[in-house]
Design a protein around this motif. Structure first.
Motif, PDB file in Angstrom:
ATOM      1  N   TYR A   1      20.255   0.449 -25.879  1.00 13.73           N
ATOM      2  CA  TYR A   1      20.752  -0.584 -24.960  1.00 13.73           C
ATOM      3  C   TYR A   1      21.100   0.019 -23.592  1.00 13.73           C
ATOM      4  CZ  TYR A   1      23.461  -4.226 -22.805  1.00 13.73           C
ATOM      5  OH  TYR A   1      23.901  -5.158 -21.908  1.00 13.73           O
ATOM      6  N   LYS A   2      21.880   1.109 -23.624  1.00 15.08           N
ATOM      7  CA  LYS A   2      22.301   1.744 -22.369  1.00 15.08           C
ATOM      8  C   LYS A   2      21.100   2.152 -21.529  1.00 15.08           C
ATOM      9  CE  LYS A   2      26.926   3.422 -23.228  1.00 15.08           C
ATOM     10  NZ  LYS A   2      27.029   3.645 -24.700  1.00 15.08           N
ATOM     11  N   ARG A   3      20.121   2.723 -22.182  1.00 13.79           N
ATOM     12  CA  ARG A   3      18.976   3.239 -21.437  1.00 13.79           C
ATOM     13  C   ARG A   3      18.087   2.124 -20.890  1.00 13.79           C
ATOM     14  NH1 ARG A   3      20.746   7.226 -24.609  1.00 13.79           N
ATOM     15  NH2 ARG A   3      20.471   9.332 -23.781  1.00 13.79           N
ATOM     16  N   LEU A   4      17.924   1.066 -21.669  1.00 18.35           N
ATOM     17  CA  LEU A   4      17.110  -0.050 -21.169  1.00 18.35           C
ATOM     18  C   LEU A   4      17.793  -0.701 -19.975  1.00 18.35           C
ATOM     19  CD1 LEU A   4      15.765  -1.741 -24.424  1.00 18.35           C
ATOM     20  CD2 LEU A   4      14.465  -0.489 -22.699  1.00 18.35           C
ATOM     21  N   GLU A   5      19.101  -0.807 -20.056  1.00 23.69           N
ATOM     22  CA  GLU A   5      19.823  -1.415 -18.930  1.00 23.69           C
ATOM     23  C   GLU A   5      19.772  -0.529 -17.696  1.00 23.69           C
ATOM     24  OE1 GLU A   5      23.883  -3.336 -19.805  1.00 23.69           O
ATOM     25  OE2 GLU A   5      23.147  -3.880 -17.826  1.00 23.69           O
TER      26      GLU A   5
ATOM     27  N   ALA B   1      17.230   1.587 -16.941  1.00 20.47           N
ATOM     28  CA  ALA B   1      15.875   1.572 -16.396  1.00 20.47           C
ATOM     29  C   ALA B   1      15.492   0.185 -15.857  1.00 20.47           C
ATOM     30  CB  ALA B   1      14.880   2.011 -17.461  1.00 20.47           C
ATOM     31  N   PHE B   2      15.993  -0.856 -16.518  1.00 17.71           N
ATOM     32  CA  PHE B   2      15.678  -2.225 -16.094  1.00 17.71           C
ATOM     33  C   PHE B   2      16.985  -2.975 -15.863  1.00 17.71           C
ATOM     34  CE2 PHE B   2      12.501  -0.582 -18.993  1.00 17.71           C
ATOM     35  CZ  PHE B   2      11.336  -0.729 -18.265  1.00 17.71           C
TER      36      PHE B   2
ATOM     37  N   GLY C   1      16.476  -5.773 -18.532  1.00 19.49           N
ATOM     38  CA  GLY C   1      16.815  -4.772 -19.540  1.00 19.49           C
ATOM     39  C   GLY C   1      17.429  -5.413 -20.770  1.00 19.49           C
ATOM     40  N   GLN C   2      18.283  -6.397 -20.534  1.00 21.83           N
ATOM     41  CA  GLN C   2      18.953  -7.071 -21.653  1.00 21.83           C
ATOM     42  C   GLN C   2      17.943  -7.862 -22.473  1.00 21.83           C
ATOM     43  OE1 GLN C   2      21.934  -9.070 -19.286  1.00 21.83           O
ATOM     44  NE2 GLN C   2      23.465  -7.534 -19.842  1.00 21.83           N
ATOM     45  N   CYS C   3      16.966  -8.420 -21.780  1.00 24.15           N
ATOM     46  CA  CYS C   3      15.908  -9.166 -22.433  1.00 24.15           C
ATOM     47  C   CYS C   3      15.061  -8.233 -23.292  1.00 24.15           C
ATOM     48  CB  CYS C   3      15.039  -9.776 -21.345  1.00 24.15           C
ATOM     49  SG  CYS C   3      14.613 -11.450 -21.639  1.00 24.15           S
ATOM     50  N   LEU C   4      14.689  -7.092 -22.727  1.00 27.60           N
ATOM     51  CA  LEU C   4      13.917  -6.103 -23.472  1.00 27.60           C
ATOM     52  C   LEU C   4      14.691  -5.656 -24.704  1.00 27.60           C
ATOM     53  CD1 LEU C   4      12.399  -3.820 -20.689  1.00 27.60           C
ATOM     54  CD2 LEU C   4      11.148  -5.077 -22.446  1.00 27.60           C
ATOM     55  N   PHE C   5      15.974  -5.423 -24.496  1.00 25.18           N
ATOM     56  CA  PHE C   5      16.789  -4.981 -25.624  1.00 25.18           C
ATOM     57  C   PHE C   5      16.816  -6.040 -26.725  1.00 25.18           C
ATOM     58  CE2 PHE C   5      20.821  -4.891 -27.907  1.00 25.18           C
ATOM     59  CZ  PHE C   5      20.677  -3.661 -28.523  1.00 25.18           C
ATOM     60  N   ALA C   6      17.009  -7.292 -26.326  1.00 31.47           N
ATOM     61  CA  ALA C   6      17.044  -8.372 -27.316  1.00 31.47           C
ATOM     62  C   ALA C   6      15.729  -8.422 -28.094  1.00 31.47           C
ATOM     63  CB  ALA C   6      17.312  -9.704 -26.635  1.00 31.47           C
TER      64      ALA C   6
ATOM     65  N   THR D   1      14.115   3.851 -12.219  1.00 33.55           N
ATOM     66  CA  THR D   1      14.646   2.495 -12.319  1.00 33.55           C
ATOM     67  C   THR D   1      13.644   1.489 -11.764  1.00 33.55           C
ATOM     68  OG1 THR D   1      16.878   3.354 -12.093  1.00 33.55           O
ATOM     69  CG2 THR D   1      16.576   1.021 -11.654  1.00 33.55           C
ATOM     70  N   PHE D   2      13.413   0.431 -12.531  1.00 37.84           N
ATOM     71  CA  PHE D   2      12.526  -0.640 -12.072  1.00 37.84           C
ATOM     72  C   PHE D   2      13.292  -1.511 -11.091  1.00 37.84           C
ATOM     73  CE2 PHE D   2      10.987  -5.068 -12.766  1.00 37.84           C
ATOM     74  CZ  PHE D   2       9.738  -4.908 -12.201  1.00 37.84           C
ATOM     75  N   GLU D   3      12.881  -1.453  -9.826  1.00 36.48           N
ATOM     76  CA  GLU D   3      13.667  -2.164  -8.822  1.00 36.48           C
ATOM     77  C   GLU D   3      12.944  -3.354  -8.235  1.00 36.48           C
ATOM     78  OE1 GLU D   3      16.614   0.141  -6.498  1.00 36.48           O
ATOM     79  OE2 GLU D   3      15.282   1.795  -7.026  1.00 36.48           O
ATOM     80  N   LEU D   4      13.684  -4.438  -8.109  1.00 39.84           N
ATOM     81  CA  LEU D   4      13.171  -5.644  -7.483  1.00 39.84           C
ATOM     82  C   LEU D   4      13.800  -5.776  -6.109  1.00 39.84           C
ATOM     83  CD1 LEU D   4      13.519  -8.049 -10.535  1.00 39.84           C
ATOM     84  CD2 LEU D   4      11.366  -7.221  -9.567  1.00 39.84           C
TER      85      LEU D   4
END
Length: 286
Positions: free
Chosen positions: A120-124, A126-127, A132-137, A167-170
């Motif tokens: 969770y920490k890492r996905l958040e 990077a995204f 990131g939360q969506c990917l984690f879910a 980090t994926f940045e928008l």
DNA sequence: TTTCTGACA
DNA sequence: TGTCAGAA
């Protein structure tokens, strides 16, 4: 307003006020005697800080919340939700311990919880935010099994892979768009949506037949100019490019399939489902 | 480490 | 008011 007024209004202490000032949240002007003169704006910010604090946000999280005027608050709500879920699981393990359950089993359960937290920490990281939360879910249902020996190795590699991801940045506008869009989703919603998706993939033929109408409406939407010019499509394309550029599909996905049997099963089903979908549409499977 | 608190000048 | 040692 003087310090006493602020303390009365916000319920914050003198030291807390000094601390927030030092952190740059507020900039009270100084009177000749050295006293602080707080503006209405300061009072407003301090009120929000007091509120967010009661909600259990950290100072860093509060800073982000204030920056975007609450649009990002839902990100922190979902984060808290996830933290609470983790705590709940730890408590369950604690209960097992008290009941005198086997230490090896206890440790195994704790390892699973730690693994989930760490992903969770890492996905958040990077995204950031919703993505990131969506990917984690999406991955969380597949992170509930204990790791096998070579699963452990694959897991470590996946963690290293995530750490090596930039980090994926928008852009600011895109970030705002997505925060706004997702502000009403809580973590449970994300998880529910994913479970529905997993169930659909598991029985893709049945699902496909039962939802023919919806699918064709959705198909038409995907081909419409409305969608093709939407910020959503743009963001999805950017994410796809980012993942391809960093070999997510060649490196990360195989690793996940290695350490999670259930994900591997899901992946195979997903491939079948997608072939089936293309065949139904009349195209040759790719 | 973070987020303050309490004592003191 | 600011500074400093230290608690949770």
């Amino acid at each position: 307003m003087l310090r006493n007024d602020i303390q009365r209004i916000t319920g914050l202490t003198r030291k807390a006020l000094e601390y927030y000032e030092e952190k740059g949240f507020i900039h009270p002007r100084r009177l000749e005697n050295g006293y602080r003169e707080y503006s209405e704006k300061d009072a407003e910010i301090l009120n929000k800080i007091a509120l967010f604090k009661k909600l259990g946000l950290t100072i860093t999280e509060i800073k982000d919340c204030l920056k975007t005027d609450g649009a990002t608050a839902s990100i922190f709500l979902r984060r808290k939700e996830q933290e609470l879920e983790s705590d709940k699981k730890r408590k369950a393990v604690f209960d097992l311990y008290i009941k005198g359950e086997d230490t090896d089993l206890i440790n195994e359960k704790l390892t699973v919880i730690e693994a989930e937290d760490s992903i969770y920490k890492r996905l958040e990281r990077a995204f950031p935010g919703y993505l990131g939360q969506c990917l984690f879910a999406a991955y969380q249902p597949f992170l509930q099994e204990p790791l096998s020996k070579d699963g452990e190795e694959a897991f470590e590699k996946y963690i290293q892979y995530l750490d090596s991801l930039p980090t994926f940045e928008l852009s600011r506008e895109e970030q705002y768009y997505i925060d706004e869009l997702s502000s009403s989703f809580n973590m449970q919603t994300l998880k529910d949506v994913n479970e529905a998706k997993i169930a659909a993939v598991e029985n893709y033929e049945k699902w496909h037949n039962e939802n023919k109408d919806t699918i064709s409406i959705y198909d038409r939407y995907l081909n419409s100019d409305d969608y093709k010019t939407s910020p959503m499509k743009n963001i999805q394309d950017q994410l796809k490019t980012f993942l391809m550029d960093h070999h997510y599909y060649e490196v990360a996905i195989p690793l996940i399939r290695q350490f999670s049997k259930s994900y591997d099963h899901y992946y195979k089903k997903l491939t079948e489902a997608s072939d089936y979908y293309l065949k139904q549409k009349g195209d040759a499977p790719q």
